[in-house]
Design a protein around this motif. Structure first.
Motif, PDB file in Angstrom:
ATOM      1  N   ASP A  92     -17.588 -11.750  59.024  1.00 55.23           N
ATOM      2  CA  ASP A  92     -17.313 -11.114  60.306  1.00 55.23           C
ATOM      3  C   ASP A  92     -18.611 -11.031  61.116  1.00 55.23           C
ATOM      4  O   ASP A  92     -19.676 -10.767  60.567  1.00 55.23           O
ATOM      5  CB  ASP A  92     -16.748  -9.707  60.087  1.00 55.23           C
ATOM      6  CG  ASP A  92     -15.367  -9.753  59.451  1.00 55.23           C
ATOM      7  OD1 ASP A  92     -14.472 -10.375  60.042  1.00 55.23           O
ATOM      8  OD2 ASP A  92     -15.196  -9.194  58.342  1.00 55.23           O
ATOM      9  N   ARG A 148     -11.896 -19.948  60.787  1.00 54.13           N
ATOM     10  CA  ARG A 148     -11.413 -19.651  59.439  1.00 54.13           C
ATOM     11  C   ARG A 148     -10.423 -20.753  59.067  1.00 54.13           C
ATOM     12  O   ARG A 148      -9.942 -21.459  59.939  1.00 54.13           O
ATOM     13  CB  ARG A 148     -10.781 -18.273  59.304  1.00 54.13           C
ATOM     14  CG  ARG A 148     -11.732 -17.139  59.662  1.00 54.13           C
ATOM     15  CD  ARG A 148     -11.104 -15.789  59.340  1.00 54.13           C
ATOM     16  NE  ARG A 148     -11.891 -14.693  59.817  1.00 54.13           N
ATOM     17  CZ  ARG A 148     -12.864 -14.102  59.129  1.00 54.13           C
ATOM     18  NH1 ARG A 148     -13.150 -14.538  57.906  1.00 54.13           N
ATOM     19  NH2 ARG A 148     -13.533 -13.105  59.621  1.00 54.13           N
ATOM     20  N   ASP A 233     -13.417  -5.031  58.673  1.00 51.81           N
ATOM     21  CA  ASP A 233     -14.800  -5.533  58.749  1.00 51.81           C
ATOM     22  C   ASP A 233     -15.722  -4.719  57.835  1.00 51.81           C
ATOM     23  O   ASP A 233     -16.586  -5.276  57.150  1.00 51.81           O
ATOM     24  CB  ASP A 233     -15.327  -5.440  60.189  1.00 51.81           C
ATOM     25  CG  ASP A 233     -14.605  -6.413  61.130  1.00 51.81           C
ATOM     26  OD1 ASP A 233     -13.802  -7.232  60.646  1.00 51.81           O
ATOM     27  OD2 ASP A 233     -14.855  -6.337  62.342  1.00 51.81           O
TER      28      ASP A 233
HETATM   29 MG    MG Z   1     -13.139  -9.987  62.060  1.00 50.42          MG
END
Ligand code: MG
Ligand code: AMP
Length: 312
Positions: A92, A148, A233
């Protein structure tokens, strides 16, 4: 296309030829060539041949790279035989979203698809683990970006066992070897894709734990950035070392000559963008895009159509 001709092209597009060459040398060192990977050996703060004072030069170089990509994307689309897949992974706040915005800014949106992968939905969880990624692969002539990717299946799913539990797998299929098997499956999947005309470039944006903290704090202090923050996160940050191990296993097991991984320093966003642009440029330069596209009509039909229009 030889590397020298790419560098000459970049020069023609306004880049400093010497700096482009030094950048090319620097990014080559980010490529993972062996099976054993230690992220501790990779400096997240690196800026290759540049210092913070070279930011003007870096901006000019990035412009030259995106101009090169604009031009070659046209050739890719016209020829319609190769697909390009850019896989972007990172923790993140590693800078994936803004990197896509900057590096892909010159691309024709019709020829470029960006897919962001979030937690899978119920239908996706009822399929084999590669299904949802396969559906979003770029078609021939296109560039696809995975923000991702299938790697989450050996990263977040490995670190947070509740995700594996939600995949409805029989207990006999999720023994201790499940991760090594998945890594083999991923390597096989990518091999299959490259043998069928998809060039794959894989980037791990390597952000440091300190820089991630600074970026989270900036998000939390600025209401305009609150939307970027998710409670997961912080949970994922608590598992920093487990992610490091999962990344090391994944990078080592799946970096192949056809689909190599690059560990790109990501603490300085201006440099990470430039490094990724350079990696993408050199990967696309490997494709034989100058062979003409197969014609939809034979030369006589083209001639007849032209004559008919000119006479009309
Ligand atoms: Mg994120
Ligand atoms: P973001 O990239 O910040 O929008 O967040 C997407 C979230 O989805 C991240 O927390 C990922 O770890 C999560 N995610 C992506 N793919 C998967 C997956 N296959 N299984 C579980 N979680 C996933």
């Amino acid at each position: 296309m030889a590397r020298d001709s790419v560098l000459a092209d970049l020069g023609a597009k306004g880049a400093d030829g010497g700096a482009a060459r030094e950048l090319t040398e620097a990014v080559r060192r980010y490529r993972i060539d062996g099976a054993s990977v230690r992220l501790a050996d990779h400096d997240p703060g690196g800026t290759g041949p540049f210092t913070a004072r070279d930011r003007g030069l870096a901006r000019a170089l990035l412009r030259a790279h995106t101009a090169w990509l604009t031009d070659r994307q046209r050739a890719l689309a016209a020829q319609g035989q190769w697909a390009v897949l850019l896989v972007l992974q990172g923790r993140d706040a590693a800078g994936k979203d803004s990197l896509i915005r900057h590096v892909m800014s010159g691309m024709n949106p019709q020829g470029c698809d960006v897919t962001s992968f979030d937690v899978p939905n119920a239908e996706e969880l009822r399929h084999d683990f590669l299904w949802r990624y396969h559906r979003h692969l770029p078609t021939q002539g296109k560039v696809g970006v995975f923000n991702r990717s299938h790697y989450e299946e050996v990263l977040v799913v490995r670190v947070r066992p509740e995700h594996l539990r939600s995949q409805h797998l029989h207990p006999s299929l999720i023994g201790p070897d499940v991760w090594d098997r998945r890594l083999l499956d991923i390597a096989g999947f990518e091999d299959y894709l490259t043998r069928n005309g998809t060039a794959i470039v894989k980037i791990f944006l390597n952000v440091s734990k300190e820089e991630q903290k600074e970026r989270f704090l900036r998000r939390l202090r600025d209401p305009a950035k609150h939307f970027k923050f998710s409670p997961s996160d912080i949970r994922d940050r608590e598992h920093w070392d487990a992610y490091t191990e999962a990344y090391e296993a994944a990078l080592g097991a799946t970096s192949t000559p056809r689909a190599p991984w690059y560990v790109v320093p990501a603490d300085r966003k201006w440099y990470a963008r430039l490094a990724v642009a350079s990696i993408l440029v050199h990967a696309i330069a490997e494709l034989d895009l100058d062979r003409p596209a197969p014609l939809l009509a034979d030369p006589e039909t083209l001639q007849a159509a032209r004559a008919a229009l000119e006479d009309a």
